[in-house]
Design an enzyme around this catalytic site. Structure first.
Site, short mmCIF file in Angstrom:
data_model
loop_
_atom_site.label_atom_id
_atom_site.label_comp_id
_atom_site.label_asym_id
_atom_site.label_seq_id
_atom_site.Cartn_x
_atom_site.Cartn_y
_atom_site.Cartn_z
N LYS A 54 3.85 10.13 8.00
CA LYS A 54 3.25 9.75 9.30
C LYS A 54 4.04 10.31 10.47
O LYS A 54 3.94 11.49 10.78
CB LYS A 54 3.09 8.24 9.37
CG LYS A 54 1.96 7.74 8.43
CD LYS A 54 1.53 6.35 8.77
CE LYS A 54 0.54 5.75 7.79
NZ LYS A 54 -0.84 6.15 8.00
N ASP A 89 9.33 2.45 0.84
CA ASP A 89 8.24 3.22 1.41
C ASP A 89 8.23 2.94 2.91
O ASP A 89 7.73 1.89 3.35
CB ASP A 89 6.92 2.82 0.75
CG ASP A 89 5.73 3.57 1.33
OD1 ASP A 89 5.87 4.15 2.44
OD2 ASP A 89 4.66 3.57 0.71
N PHE A 102 0.86 -1.19 0.00
CA PHE A 102 0.00 0.00 0.00
C PHE A 102 0.89 1.23 0.00
O PHE A 102 1.82 1.33 0.80
CB PHE A 102 -0.93 0.03 1.22
CG PHE A 102 -1.81 1.25 1.24
CD1 PHE A 102 -2.92 1.32 0.39
CD2 PHE A 102 -1.54 2.32 2.07
CE1 PHE A 102 -3.72 2.47 0.39
CE2 PHE A 102 -2.34 3.46 2.07
CZ PHE A 102 -3.43 3.53 1.22
C1 LIG Z 1 3.13 2.42 3.58
C2 LIG Z 1 2.28 3.63 3.26
N1 LIG Z 1 2.63 4.41 2.23
C3 LIG Z 1 1.92 5.52 1.91
C4 LIG Z 1 0.81 5.87 2.64
C5 LIG Z 1 0.04 7.11 2.28
O1 LIG Z 1 0.27 8.11 3.21
P1 LIG Z 1 -0.76 9.33 3.36
O2 LIG Z 1 -2.02 8.78 3.93
O3 LIG Z 1 -0.06 10.30 4.27
O4 LIG Z 1 -0.97 9.89 2.00
C6 LIG Z 1 0.41 5.08 3.72
C7 LIG Z 1 -0.79 5.44 4.50
O5 LIG Z 1 -1.30 4.70 5.28
C8 LIG Z 1 1.17 3.92 4.05
O6 LIG Z 1 0.83 3.14 5.07
#
Ligand SMILES: Cc1ncc(COP(=O)(O)O)c(C=O)c1O
Length: 401
Positions: free
Chosen positions: A248, A219, A135
């Site tokens: 985050k 990521d 994700f």
């Molecule tokens: C691994 C990962 N990447 C990207 C995102 C996207 O981040 P945002 O919600 O700040 O756009 C999330 C959100 O939960 C995530 O868990």
């Protein structure tokens, strides 16, 4: 006269059929208090964002100070803004070398977008490779590399040149070839159900990317800043990506994302054409001030180490509950923990019953037989014990509603 919940359901865009809808009054540490004075123990930290706990005094004070100096002054990259520069410098000191330059965004998904665009422009290639169960956010580029078809299909057509490989499958890495601009991966999959790869997978992925000249994007939006027991999860495998994506916990509770890379790779964003990738609010001075205060606190209090020891404690205590209420398995790295259940119904029942008993934990349709725990890294042993006692009651059925 309408109530706040009435207006919430009527005027705020709803994203799920059953929002928790806590009428939040205030939050501190691991506790969220609703308007009736009821306390909830937060085992999710706003999905991994409140790693320092809610309203940490160092962060609140940094926000107040910066808000009194200046707010937004100019679009990204033009003015020298002290909190932004100091945070970028500190990130360069703590991130694995040679990642020393940071591009700030407002969110995780924007940071992923920036990383993907950088990889395309730098390599001159178009293909992306990602993994099933991954994700990366909900904007078009990030969704295109998201590994759950349920969430991609309603929005197609997305980016056409994406190859999905099975996560943690060494043989599949052979399918990464010279057409790939980048491979994007979460070192531990979060939404995918806290999936932890084998010792070999990420080093082999690094090797394969280097062989075919594809950039490796980690990521670490959820795993960053101590969550898994190291400041960055890539340190567990001693793998250095070409681009590191953060968000985050980066902002200490304020909206902030970033992607880090080498000076050479990120130089691609300032030429042909200049201003190849800009943002108005990315790296907002108040968010960077909060992020810097948060990072200094994480380092000073050695929260990665705390996450490691408390994660082991939590995991050990959860193991004593296995075999009840459909709870079959548990795994984790630091304070990112996944609990497996036999069926989606058992999982949902557990989540709802815990909530009724004052525990906030994570259950989503992304992986509907897994409960995710990502509590603040400052959680105390007493709070872990409280969580375990409630879960034990719920699993034994004495507290189910
Ligand atoms: C691994 C990962 N990447 C990207 C995102 C996207 O981040 P945002 O919600 O700040 O756009 C999330 C959100 O939960 C995530 O868990």
């Amino acid at each position: 006269m309408t109530t706040l919940p009435d207006d919430f359901f009527r005027f705020v865009c709803q994203t799920s059929p059953e929002p928790l809808a806590i009428e939040i009054e205030r939050a501190h540490g691991c506790i969220i208090v609703d308007r009736r004075g009821r306390e909830y123990l937060d085992l999710l930290s706003g999905i991994g964002a409140a790693s320092l706990g809610h309203t940490h005094p160092a962060v609140v004070s940094a926000i107040k100070d910066q808000a009194g100096r200046y707010l937004h002054a100019m679009v990204y990259g033009e003015y020298i803004q002290e909190p932004q520069v100091r945070l970028a410098r500190r990130l360069a000191e703590v991130a694995p070398a040679p990642l020393s330059v940071t591009y700030f965004t407002n969110s995780g998904t924007e940071a992923v977008e920036g990383a993907l665009k950088t990889a395309r422009k730098y390599t001159g290639r178009s293909r992306f490779v990602s993994f099933t169960g991954g994700f990366h956010g909900d904007t078009f580029g990030s969704l295109s590399v998201g590994g759950n078809p349920l969430y991609r299909l309603p929005f197609e057509p997305l980016l056409p040149t994406v190859t999905f490989l099975p996560f943690n499958d060494l043989d599949a890495l052979e399918r990464i070839d010279e057409t790939a601009a980048a491979v994007i991966v979460e070192p531990v999959q979060g939404e995918g159900g806290v999936r932890i790869p084998s010792d070999e997978f990420l080093p082999a992925l690094r090797q394969r990317c280097s062989t075919v000249g594809a950039l490796l994007i980690f990521d670490e939006v959820i795993t960053g800043f101590g969550r898994t027991g190291r400041l960055f999860a890539c340190e567990h495998w001693r793998v250095v990506p070409d681009i590191l994506v953060l968000a985050k916990a980066l902002g200490g509770g304020m909206p902030l994302g970033a992607f880090m890379s080498t000076p050479e790779i990120l130089a691609t964003l300032s030429t042909d054409p200049p201003l190849a990738h800009v943002t108005t609010f990315g790296g907002h001075p108040v968010c960077c001030a909060a992020g810097l205060a948060s990072l200094e606190t994480i380092l000073r209090d050695n929260l990665p180490q705390q996450a490691r020891t408390k994660g082991e404690e939590f995991l050990g205590k959860l193991q004593t509950l296995l075999g009840t209420g459909g709870f079959t398995n548990v795994r984790g790295r630091g304070l990112l923990i996944g609990m497996d259940f036999t069926t989606p119904e058992a999982t949902k029942h557990f989540a709802q019953s815990c909530f009724a008993a004052g525990l906030i934990l994570g259950w989503t349709l992304h992986q509907d037989t897994v409960i995710r725990l990502a509590p603040p890294l400052i959680i105390s042993s007493a709070e872990i014990d409280r969580a375990i006692a409630t879960m034990r009651d719920v699993l034994r059925g004495s507290n189910s509603s």
